[in-house]
Design an enzyme around this catalytic site. Structure first.
Site, mmCIF file in Angstrom:
data_model
loop_
_atom_site.group_PDB
_atom_site.id
_atom_site.type_symbol
_atom_site.label_atom_id
_atom_site.label_comp_id
_atom_site.label_asym_id
_atom_site.label_seq_id
_atom_site.Cartn_x
_atom_site.Cartn_y
_atom_site.Cartn_z
ATOM 1 N N HIS A 27 0.839 -1.202 0.000
ATOM 2 C CA HIS A 27 0.000 0.000 0.000
ATOM 3 C C HIS A 27 0.876 1.255 0.000
ATOM 4 O O HIS A 27 0.644 2.186 -0.789
ATOM 5 C CB HIS A 27 -0.910 -0.024 1.232
ATOM 6 C CG HIS A 27 -1.729 1.212 1.417
ATOM 7 N ND1 HIS A 27 -3.058 1.293 1.045
ATOM 8 C CD2 HIS A 27 -1.413 2.436 1.936
ATOM 9 C CE1 HIS A 27 -3.515 2.500 1.325
ATOM 10 N NE2 HIS A 27 -2.530 3.215 1.866
ATOM 11 N N GLU A 28 1.874 1.280 0.862
ATOM 12 C CA GLU A 28 2.754 2.449 0.932
ATOM 13 C C GLU A 28 3.601 2.593 -0.328
ATOM 14 O O GLU A 28 3.856 3.707 -0.795
ATOM 15 C CB GLU A 28 3.645 2.371 2.172
ATOM 16 C CG GLU A 28 2.886 2.312 3.496
ATOM 17 C CD GLU A 28 1.899 3.452 3.662
ATOM 18 O OE1 GLU A 28 2.115 4.533 3.076
ATOM 19 O OE2 GLU A 28 0.896 3.268 4.373
ATOM 20 N N HIS A 51 1.621 4.396 -2.922
ATOM 21 C CA HIS A 51 1.649 5.849 -2.735
ATOM 22 C C HIS A 51 2.939 6.444 -3.299
ATOM 23 O O HIS A 51 2.928 7.517 -3.908
ATOM 24 C CB HIS A 51 1.546 6.186 -1.245
ATOM 25 C CG HIS A 51 0.161 6.092 -0.695
ATOM 26 N ND1 HIS A 51 -0.941 6.611 -1.333
ATOM 27 C CD2 HIS A 51 -0.307 5.546 0.467
ATOM 28 C CE1 HIS A 51 -2.023 6.401 -0.606
ATOM 29 N NE2 HIS A 51 -1.662 5.748 0.487
ATOM 30 N N GLU A 74 -6.482 6.641 -1.180
ATOM 31 C CA GLU A 74 -6.421 5.467 -0.307
ATOM 32 C C GLU A 74 -7.084 4.267 -0.966
ATOM 33 O O GLU A 74 -6.565 3.144 -0.910
ATOM 34 C CB GLU A 74 -7.080 5.775 1.040
ATOM 35 C CG GLU A 74 -6.316 6.757 1.906
ATOM 36 C CD GLU A 74 -4.905 6.280 2.212
ATOM 37 O OE1 GLU A 74 -4.711 5.077 2.469
ATOM 38 O OE2 GLU A 74 -3.987 7.121 2.183
#
Length: 287
Positions: A131-132, A135, A203
């Protein structure tokens, strides 16, 4: 509307709000100073935001010897995503959480708390890291950092303006005084709503891309639920002192009240989990 254009418009709205407060305080000169301050803040955020936020949370570099599982996961998933390995940091905090920062993939960092390392299994940790990394790959880290900088500045200047008041002309006019007070009271809330609008789509997208990268959407769903549950009763004092940075984390780190939750800078966990569970019905690794 493409996400890039939408995000640009929302960030322009934050800047305009900041300038409006400056105008109320000092008319044209105040607006000019506010605009210059916003530009300087964004310049600083671009170049040193990663170091600033890492220092704010007392993050320490994670080496292979002390955190082999974490470093190996980051290196493996970064390679799979076609990214240079980001710097890895650990924050000594019992609340499980994580965030990414940095102006671009070549100057990026991922920070996780000790609570996260103790709470998640391998698959769940991989989901959070993926997930990070998403980003980082899509430069959300820069957008969220600049947005957090502007939102924090709006809150600060609003508090100062309420304390010191506006220009003499504003104070002499009851209508202008009331309008200015409403502006100052609503500006921080508006800034939070803009953060929410930016954060929500990013998100959701990062969750989907993480599930695609790992091929395990349910593992990320479990991680989100566990982090959210523990964040409710395990405080993050640094985040409470710096609420404008809350949007950087994978899950809202603020304990907050019900009112605060209504204006949280993250989409509801139940909605994120529902989307991941829906993805689990398909072979997301082939998307």
């Amino acid at each position: 509307m493409p996400n890039l254009i939408r995000t640009g418009l929302l960030m322009a709205a934050l800047t305009a709000l900041f300038v409006a407060i400056g105008y109320w305080i000092g008319r044209g000169a105040g607006a000019a100073i506010a605009l210059a301050f916003a530009a300087a803040g964004n310049f600083v955020a671009y170049w040193v935001s990663d170091r600033a936020v890492l220092a704010m949370y007392g993050a320490q570099p994670a080496n292979q010897a002390a955190f082999p599982r974490l470093v190996a996961q980051v290196d493996r998933l970064a390679s799979k995503a076609g990214l240079p390995p980001p710097r890895v940091y650990v924050i000594d905090n019992d609340q499980p959480n994580a965030f990414a920062t940095g102006r671009n993939p070549q100057h990026a960092a991922i920070a996780v708390t000790t609570g996260l390392l103790g709470a998640l299994d391998e698959a769940e940790l991989a989901g959070v890291i993926a997930h990070e990394l998403s980003h980082i790959r899509h430069r959300d880290t820069l957008t969220m950092t600049v947005t957090a900088t502007l939102a924090g500045a709006i809150g600060m200047i609003s508090n100062l303006a309420i304390f010191f008041g506006g220009s003499d002309e504003r104070r002499s006019s009851p209508f202008a005084g009331i309008a200015g007070l409403l502006l100052l009271l609503l500006a921080p809330l508006t800034a939070t709503l803009v953060q929410l609008a930016i954060s929500r789509t990013r998100e959701y997208a990062a969750d989907a891309r993480a599930a695609s990268l790992t091929g395990q959407p349910l593992a990320l769903a479990r991680a989100l639920m566990r982090i959210d549950e523990m964040a409710r009763w395990v405080p993050n004092d640094d985040a409470e002192r710096n609420p404008a940075t809350a949007s950087l984390f994978i899950v809202n780190p603020l304990s907050g009240t019900t009112f605060d939750t209504l204006f949280a800078t993250h989409p509801p966990i139940r909605e994120r989990v529902a989307r991941l569970r829906h993805m689990a019905q398909f072979d997301v690794s082939k998307n």
